[in-house]
Design a protein around this motif. Structure first.
Motif, short mmCIF file in Angstrom:
data_model
loop_
_atom_site.label_atom_id
_atom_site.label_comp_id
_atom_site.label_asym_id
_atom_site.label_seq_id
_atom_site.Cartn_x
_atom_site.Cartn_y
_atom_site.Cartn_z
N VAL A 204 -21.74 102.78 55.17
CA VAL A 204 -20.94 102.67 56.40
C VAL A 204 -19.75 103.63 56.35
N GLY A 207 -20.48 106.97 57.56
CA GLY A 207 -20.79 107.14 58.97
C GLY A 207 -22.09 106.53 59.44
N ILE A 208 -22.83 105.87 58.55
CA ILE A 208 -24.08 105.22 58.95
C ILE A 208 -23.77 103.93 59.70
N ARG A 209 -24.52 103.64 60.73
CA ARG A 209 -24.34 102.41 61.49
C ARG A 209 -24.52 101.19 60.57
N LEU A 210 -23.74 100.13 60.87
CA LEU A 210 -23.81 98.92 60.04
C LEU A 210 -25.21 98.32 60.07
N ASP A 211 -25.82 98.23 61.27
CA ASP A 211 -27.14 97.61 61.34
C ASP A 211 -28.17 98.41 60.55
N GLU A 212 -28.05 99.73 60.59
CA GLU A 212 -28.98 100.57 59.84
C GLU A 212 -28.77 100.41 58.34
N ALA A 213 -27.51 100.38 57.92
CA ALA A 213 -27.22 100.24 56.49
C ALA A 213 -27.71 98.90 55.96
N ARG A 214 -27.50 97.86 56.76
CA ARG A 214 -27.97 96.53 56.33
C ARG A 214 -29.48 96.50 56.20
#
Length: 229
Positions: A204, A207-214
């Motif tokens: 995160v 810069g990665i989206r939270l939903d993508e990282a999760r």
């Protein structure tokens, strides 16, 4: 008088010391275990404790009994490295821990105290930076009100059983108990939870989206430490 001795290995205690209770709670959830000792509040902000439980149980002094009744003299027998777990059935009418016991506990090498009841001398205990967790706070002495019933006996806090030797871990979030025979598995899973969450936080921050990282790092089951897809 029966005594309980620490059974969890020094290595497991050390590993548990590195963990937050939130990660341990997630690890307990993954095994279908309930370890949260509800109603227990940290009385010394920022303090934490980890160690095998040494259990102490109180009972009311019978009204028909006359003469002086000291609350308890058990502390000299508590093994160093233990966390004292005091059960007065959440009764806050009188106290079961205070400044004098804190001084003795420090000298004995006790790691902290969990009181399913009330404590007093809180300023003194905070000054000593001693890890104390209790249901309530009062100034009323336990002398002539309660007396020692047993040590080394399993106790129940809410719906959760604490057995002598079970691992206690407590911090500003509250108090957890890990069954002794599950300690290695729970700690290993909790370590995986923390690594997974660290990967998500790092992603995160890049810069990665939270939903993508999760999704990428398996947030739904962080104890499995899923590899990046």
């Amino acid at each position: 008088m029966t005594t309980s001795k620490p059974q969890v290995s020094t290595e497991l205690v050390y590993r548990a010391e590195q963990l937050d209770t939130a990660a341990v709670s997630d690890a307990l959830d993954s095994l279908g275990l309930t370890g949260h000792l509800r109603g227990l509040v940290p009385r010394v902000p920022g303090s934490r404790t980890v160690g095998p439980a040494y259990t102490v149980t109180y009972r009311p002094v019978a009204e028909a009994v006359s003469g002086f009744h000291n609350a308890a003299n058990y502390l000299d027998d508590v093994p160093a490295g233990s966390v004292v777990v005091v059960d007065n059935f959440a009764n806050t009418d009188c106290t079961n821990w205070g400044g004098l016991l804190t001084s003795v506990a420090r000298r004995q090498g006790v790691r902290g105290t969990v009181v399913h009841g009330a404590a007093r001398d809180i300023t003194e205990i905070r000054d000593a930076d001693y890890p104390l967790f209790s249901v309530g706070v009062s100034m009323v002495s336990g002398k002539n009100r309660v007396e020692l019933d047993a040590v080394g006996r399993e106790v129940t806090v809410g719906t959760v059983i604490v057995r002598p030797g079970d691992l206690i871990i407590a911090d500003d979030n509250g108090v957890l108990v890990i069954p002794e025979d599950k300690a290695a598995d729970v700690i290993t899973r909790a370590e995986a939870v923390e690594r997974t969450e660290a990967k998500i936080a790092a992603a995160v921050s890049e810069g990665i989206r939270l939903d993508e990282a999760r999704s990428r790092f398996g947030y739904a089951q962080p104890w499995n430490e899923n590899r990046e897809r």
